[in-house]
Design an enzyme around this catalytic site. Sequence first.
Site, PDB file in Angstrom:
ATOM      1  N   ASP A  36     -32.647 -30.105 -25.772  1.00 49.83           N
ATOM      2  CA  ASP A  36     -32.388 -28.876 -26.533  1.00 49.83           C
ATOM      3  C   ASP A  36     -32.082 -27.740 -25.572  1.00 49.83           C
ATOM      4  O   ASP A  36     -32.653 -27.681 -24.476  1.00 49.83           O
ATOM      5  CB  ASP A  36     -33.622 -28.518 -27.397  1.00 49.83           C
ATOM      6  CG  ASP A  36     -33.250 -27.672 -28.611  1.00 49.83           C
ATOM      7  OD1 ASP A  36     -32.733 -26.559 -28.409  1.00 49.83           O
ATOM      8  OD2 ASP A  36     -33.492 -28.112 -29.745  1.00 49.83           O
ATOM      9  N   ALA A  39     -30.741 -22.753 -28.303  1.00 48.84           N
ATOM     10  CA  ALA A  39     -29.773 -21.802 -28.875  1.00 48.84           C
ATOM     11  C   ALA A  39     -30.324 -21.244 -30.187  1.00 48.84           C
ATOM     12  O   ALA A  39     -30.232 -20.042 -30.448  1.00 48.84           O
ATOM     13  CB  ALA A  39     -28.430 -22.487 -29.114  1.00 48.84           C
ATOM     14  N   GLY A  41     -33.253 -23.133 -31.601  1.00 50.62           N
ATOM     15  CA  GLY A  41     -34.589 -23.738 -31.707  1.00 50.62           C
ATOM     16  C   GLY A  41     -35.631 -22.862 -31.026  1.00 50.62           C
ATOM     17  O   GLY A  41     -35.292 -21.874 -30.363  1.00 50.62           O
ATOM     18  N   ASP A  61     -27.919 -29.019 -22.371  1.00 50.84           N
ATOM     19  CA  ASP A  61     -26.906 -28.673 -23.368  1.00 50.84           C
ATOM     20  C   ASP A  61     -26.052 -29.899 -23.673  1.00 50.84           C
ATOM     21  O   ASP A  61     -25.564 -30.557 -22.748  1.00 50.84           O
ATOM     22  CB  ASP A  61     -26.034 -27.550 -22.768  1.00 50.84           C
ATOM     23  CG  ASP A  61     -25.240 -26.812 -23.823  1.00 50.84           C
ATOM     24  OD1 ASP A  61     -24.551 -27.467 -24.623  1.00 50.84           O
ATOM     25  OD2 ASP A  61     -25.320 -25.567 -23.841  1.00 50.84           O
ATOM     26  N   SER A 125     -23.409 -33.735 -43.005  1.00 43.68           N
ATOM     27  CA  SER A 125     -23.672 -32.597 -43.887  1.00 43.68           C
ATOM     28  C   SER A 125     -22.969 -32.730 -45.234  1.00 43.68           C
ATOM     29  O   SER A 125     -21.840 -33.237 -45.316  1.00 43.68           O
ATOM     30  CB  SER A 125     -23.206 -31.313 -43.189  1.00 43.68           C
ATOM     31  OG  SER A 125     -23.149 -30.253 -44.118  1.00 43.68           O
ATOM     32  N   TYR A 149     -17.330 -25.001 -39.971  1.00 42.00           N
ATOM     33  CA  TYR A 149     -18.528 -25.856 -39.860  1.00 42.00           C
ATOM     34  C   TYR A 149     -18.303 -27.197 -40.545  1.00 42.00           C
ATOM     35  O   TYR A 149     -18.592 -28.265 -39.987  1.00 42.00           O
ATOM     36  CB  TYR A 149     -19.736 -25.137 -40.470  1.00 42.00           C
ATOM     37  CG  TYR A 149     -20.973 -26.005 -40.581  1.00 42.00           C
ATOM     38  CD1 TYR A 149     -21.721 -26.347 -39.446  1.00 42.00           C
ATOM     39  CD2 TYR A 149     -21.405 -26.490 -41.818  1.00 42.00           C
ATOM     40  CE1 TYR A 149     -22.856 -27.144 -39.553  1.00 42.00           C
ATOM     41  CE2 TYR A 149     -22.535 -27.288 -41.930  1.00 42.00           C
ATOM     42  CZ  TYR A 149     -23.259 -27.612 -40.795  1.00 42.00           C
ATOM     43  OH  TYR A 149     -24.383 -28.413 -40.899  1.00 42.00           O
ATOM     44  N   VAL A 179     -31.574 -28.660 -46.711  1.00 37.49           N
ATOM     45  CA  VAL A 179     -32.934 -29.074 -46.365  1.00 37.49           C
ATOM     46  C   VAL A 179     -33.837 -27.845 -46.263  1.00 37.49           C
ATOM     47  O   VAL A 179     -33.403 -26.782 -45.822  1.00 37.49           O
ATOM     48  CB  VAL A 179     -32.931 -29.830 -45.019  1.00 37.49           C
ATOM     49  CG1 VAL A 179     -34.312 -30.422 -44.741  1.00 37.49           C
ATOM     50  CG2 VAL A 179     -31.854 -30.918 -45.009  1.00 37.49           C
TER      51      VAL A 179
END
Length: 326
Positions: A36, A39, A41, A61, A125, A149, A179
Amino acid sequence: MNNNIKTILITGGAGFIGSNLCEHFLNKGFNVRVLDNFATGHRHNIAPFNNNHNFQLLEGDIRNLKNCHQAVEGVDYVLHQAALGSVPRSINDPITTNDVNVSGFLNMLVASRDAKVKRFVYAASSSTYGDSESLPKVEDVIGKPLSPYAITKYVNELYADIFSKTYGLETIGLRYFNVFGRKQDPTGAYAAVIPKFVIQLMKHESPVINGTGDYSRDFTYIDNVIQMNELAMTTSNQKALNTVYNTAVGDRTNLNELLNYLKEFLAEYDANIGNVEIIHGPNRAGDIPHSLASINKAKILLGYKPTHKIREGLREAVSWYWSNLK
Ligand code: NAD
């Protein structure tokens, strides 16, 4: 880390869904490694695991192929969650969203192929359904993407399919539908509606609904998403591989109903919340009116049985926000 037990790499493990997956699989005795870059989180999401010998954090990254190769070393399964979420963010900055969500995704596929991981399960998604008006959404019928996106998430599916066919990498994509649950970030310009509304109501501030409130979504509690990741990671059904699944409940709730439920559950902690007024604003670009999943494919091929409908999930989520953020 213990060499005798299976190792899972969770990219984006400091985020909402990723940190819940970490907790679940550490409790089940797996080694869990997180990649991770923080960015979006948070360190506090993974702080409880820092003393667990089966947990390892790699700060890096997914746009950096070297970081991805390091992260997959000795890994059995990848649960790829790292991405920049949010439709409005992608409209404001399509280049960064594409770099992370497409180039980063491709790096993770290449690294996973090279390390011969057993399976690559990734966060797809519901935005891939785009402008398709058919309800319920079935996996094979998609429309045109409505945002940058949505394009990135669709491209993920195309790349995963090609990596399965060309290199034999086992992949499963989970098309998450809205979610919500513990640890979802209520702050920032791109916060999701449920945590944002919960925090506003807790402060007696009026939530703003985009439009009249009759837009509906298949809101999905985090425990159902964890179940789908586990089923996708462990299934031995060969027919269940190299495809995508709706990850949802199979029910839809409109925004007015959602706010009524939130007020009802929050009023159990503070009766005045029941009187907070709701404000209606203009509709938002890139939003489709209704979203509802068919979950038949996941039920048949993976044996999925959602444990939480919206009200059960919201009650648990509200309780978590009340005890952690009040
Ligand atoms: P989140 O923002 O809480 O988590 C994403 C994590 O990825 C964060 O920890 C972030 O720091 C990390 N990350 C971002 N860019 C990175 C990079 N370049 N390198 C390494 N790490 C990076 O979001 P979430 O809600 O937990 O979403 C997880 C995944 O599920 C994402 O792929 C998202 O697109 C997908 N998804 C979520 C929903 C939802 O309703 N939350 C719906 C559909 C799909």
